[in-house]
Design a protein around this motif. Structure first.
Motif, PDB file in Angstrom:
ATOM      1  N   PHE A  32       0.841  -1.204   0.000  1.00 59.52           N
ATOM      2  CA  PHE A  32       0.000   0.000   0.000  1.00 59.52           C
ATOM      3  C   PHE A  32       0.879   1.258   0.000  1.00 59.52           C
ATOM      4  O   PHE A  32       0.676   2.187  -0.781  1.00 59.52           O
ATOM      5  CB  PHE A  32      -0.900  -0.046   1.242  1.00 59.52           C
ATOM      6  CG  PHE A  32      -1.706   1.201   1.506  1.00 59.52           C
ATOM      7  CD1 PHE A  32      -2.586   1.695   0.556  1.00 59.52           C
ATOM      8  CD2 PHE A  32      -1.606   1.864   2.723  1.00 59.52           C
ATOM      9  CE1 PHE A  32      -3.345   2.837   0.809  1.00 59.52           C
ATOM     10  CE2 PHE A  32      -2.360   2.993   2.984  1.00 59.52           C
ATOM     11  CZ  PHE A  32      -3.224   3.483   2.033  1.00 59.52           C
ATOM     12  N   ARG A  33       1.877   1.247   0.881  1.00 60.27           N
ATOM     13  CA  ARG A  33       2.776   2.404   0.953  1.00 60.27           C
ATOM     14  C   ARG A  33       3.538   2.584  -0.352  1.00 60.27           C
ATOM     15  O   ARG A  33       3.766   3.704  -0.804  1.00 60.27           O
ATOM     16  CB  ARG A  33       3.731   2.245   2.131  1.00 60.27           C
ATOM     17  CG  ARG A  33       3.046   2.572   3.442  1.00 60.27           C
ATOM     18  CD  ARG A  33       3.959   2.389   4.618  1.00 60.27           C
ATOM     19  NE  ARG A  33       3.296   2.840   5.842  1.00 60.27           N
ATOM     20  CZ  ARG A  33       3.582   2.410   7.048  1.00 60.27           C
ATOM     21  NH1 ARG A  33       4.529   1.502   7.217  1.00 60.27           N
ATOM     22  NH2 ARG A  33       2.950   2.871   8.106  1.00 60.27           N
ATOM     23  N   GLU A  34       3.931   1.485  -0.947  1.00 58.46           N
ATOM     24  CA  GLU A  34       4.649   1.544  -2.211  1.00 58.46           C
ATOM     25  C   GLU A  34       3.785   2.234  -3.275  1.00 58.46           C
ATOM     26  O   GLU A  34       4.269   3.098  -4.013  1.00 58.46           O
ATOM     27  CB  GLU A  34       5.025   0.118  -2.639  1.00 58.46           C
ATOM     28  CG  GLU A  34       5.706  -0.015  -3.987  1.00 58.46           C
ATOM     29  CD  GLU A  34       6.992   0.786  -4.091  1.00 58.46           C
ATOM     30  OE1 GLU A  34       7.708   0.887  -3.085  1.00 58.46           O
ATOM     31  OE2 GLU A  34       7.243   1.331  -5.190  1.00 58.46           O
ATOM     32  N   ASP A  35       2.504   1.854  -3.338  1.00 58.09           N
ATOM     33  CA  ASP A  35       1.579   2.482  -4.297  1.00 58.09           C
ATOM     34  C   ASP A  35       1.489   3.981  -4.043  1.00 58.09           C
ATOM     35  O   ASP A  35       1.511   4.787  -4.982  1.00 58.09           O
ATOM     36  CB  ASP A  35       0.173   1.869  -4.167  1.00 58.09           C
ATOM     37  CG  ASP A  35       0.120   0.444  -4.691  1.00 58.09           C
ATOM     38  OD1 ASP A  35       1.058   0.041  -5.412  1.00 58.09           O
ATOM     39  OD2 ASP A  35      -0.846  -0.264  -4.372  1.00 58.09           O
ATOM     40  N   LEU A  36       1.382   4.352  -2.764  1.00 56.70           N
ATOM     41  CA  LEU A  36       1.246   5.778  -2.437  1.00 56.70           C
ATOM     42  C   LEU A  36       2.537   6.542  -2.730  1.00 56.70           C
ATOM     43  O   LEU A  36       2.491   7.664  -3.250  1.00 56.70           O
ATOM     44  CB  LEU A  36       0.852   5.946  -0.969  1.00 56.70           C
ATOM     45  CG  LEU A  36      -0.533   5.453  -0.571  1.00 56.70           C
ATOM     46  CD1 LEU A  36      -0.777   5.696   0.907  1.00 56.70           C
ATOM     47  CD2 LEU A  36      -1.619   6.134  -1.376  1.00 56.70           C
TER      48      LEU A  36
END
Lengths: 186, 135
Positions: A32-36
């Protein structure tokens, strides 16, 4: 029953338990953090190319939202979203500041910012669904079908995700204020 | 014309809704944690029961050898596959954290030159949740 078989099963089940409750959750949070981070970096480059100002209201608002979600993403759960949506049904979330900020942008820039915003919402939705290992097992094959749960409509509806984000943010800010107000003990 | 609700009424409604959400959330957290730790307790109980059955009959070394001795080759391959998956996953994760720690500060410093008011996510250097934000 053969105690050796029981012991083997217990060890295997414990590994599975640890995977489901810790490793899987950590992995989904990282994804999720990677996407953000990907959206935030692209937005930065977009601004660095002078397409939008770094101090533009729309840019700072979206960046702040992304930062908040990066920091407090582990708080988002499907259960919390359902709880918030049901308990806050009658409360009107003010989306005007964001819409106002967007309306001031030229059409091309607005479209690009909307695209960034949409990607953030997709990331949030994906994180909420895939956070549970069992939900992932059930839902992942269904995503191969076209628009399985009218996900696009949910994503297009800014109220759902933004309401949760806003409320999480309010609660966190309040808690932070309370934490700051507490006397420091040695 | 109907009078619009006052600011205080709206604020009260929001606080009320927040409290309701918090109450339900606390309950669901209890249920969720009960399932999680209850599952672990059941596993612990089974472990205890099987050890009790074996107590006095064999040594720990015997138990280990018997377990390994009872494993069929096909099962052994599956265990090996599972364990290597763990090792690979954890190794990759640690490697990624190290990589973030090594590369991200330079990128952030460069970004700060272009945008001096650049805001941060306040995660740790390796991209994990700050200890104070965990709960």
């Amino acid at each position: 029953m053969n105690p050796y078989i029981v012991l083997k099963s217990v060890v295997t089940l414990f590994s599975f338990w640890y995977c489901v409750y810790y490793l899987w959750r950590d992995y989904r949070l990282d994804a999720f953090r990677e996407d953000l981070f990907a959206v935030r970096d692209e937005m930065f480059l977009y601004a660095a190319n002078k397409s939008i100002r770094f101090d533009d209201r729309a840019y700072t608002m979206l960046r702040t939202r992304i930062n908040d979600m990066l920091r407090f993403g582990h708080w988002f759960t499907m259960t919390r979203v359902i709880i918030v949506l049901t308990t806050h049904r009658k409360i009107d979330i003010n989306l005007n500041p964001w819409e106002e900020a967007m309306s001031r942008l030229p059409l091309g820039v607005r479209k690009q910012m909307e695209e960034f915003d949409k990607r953030v919402r997709v990331a949030v939705l994906q994180y909420l669904v895939y956070q549970s290992f069992f939900r992932y097992i059930v839902m992942r094959p269904l995503t191969l079908l076209k628009n399985p749960f009218h996900a696009n409509e949910v994503i297009e509806e800014p109220r759902v995700v933004r309401m949760v984000e806003q409320l999480e943010k309010d609660a966190l800010e309040q808690e932070e204020e309370e934490r700051r107000a507490e006397p420091v003990t040695a | 014309m109907a009078k619009p609700p006052s600011r205080t009424t709206v604020d009260n409604a929001v606080i009320e809704a927040h409290l309701r959400a918090k109450r339900i959330d606390s309950f669901t957290v209890i249920v969720r944690d009960s399932i999680k730790w209850g599952g672990l307790a059941v596993l612990g109980y089974w472990m205890y029961k099987s050890v009790v059955v074996l107590a006095g009959q064999t040594t720990y070394a015997d138990i280990g050898f018997r377990i390994l001795g009872n494993i069929k080759v096909s099962d052994g391959i599956l265990y090996l596959f599972g364990v290597s998956g763990w090792v690979f996953g954890i190794g990759q994760s640690q490697l990624r954290r190290k990589n973030i720690k090594r590369t991200v500060p330079a990128k952030n410093a460069l970004e700060r030159i272009i945008d001096p008011n650049r805001t941060s996510s306040n995660l740790t250097d390796s991209g994990t949740t700050q200890p104070g934000d965990e709960i």
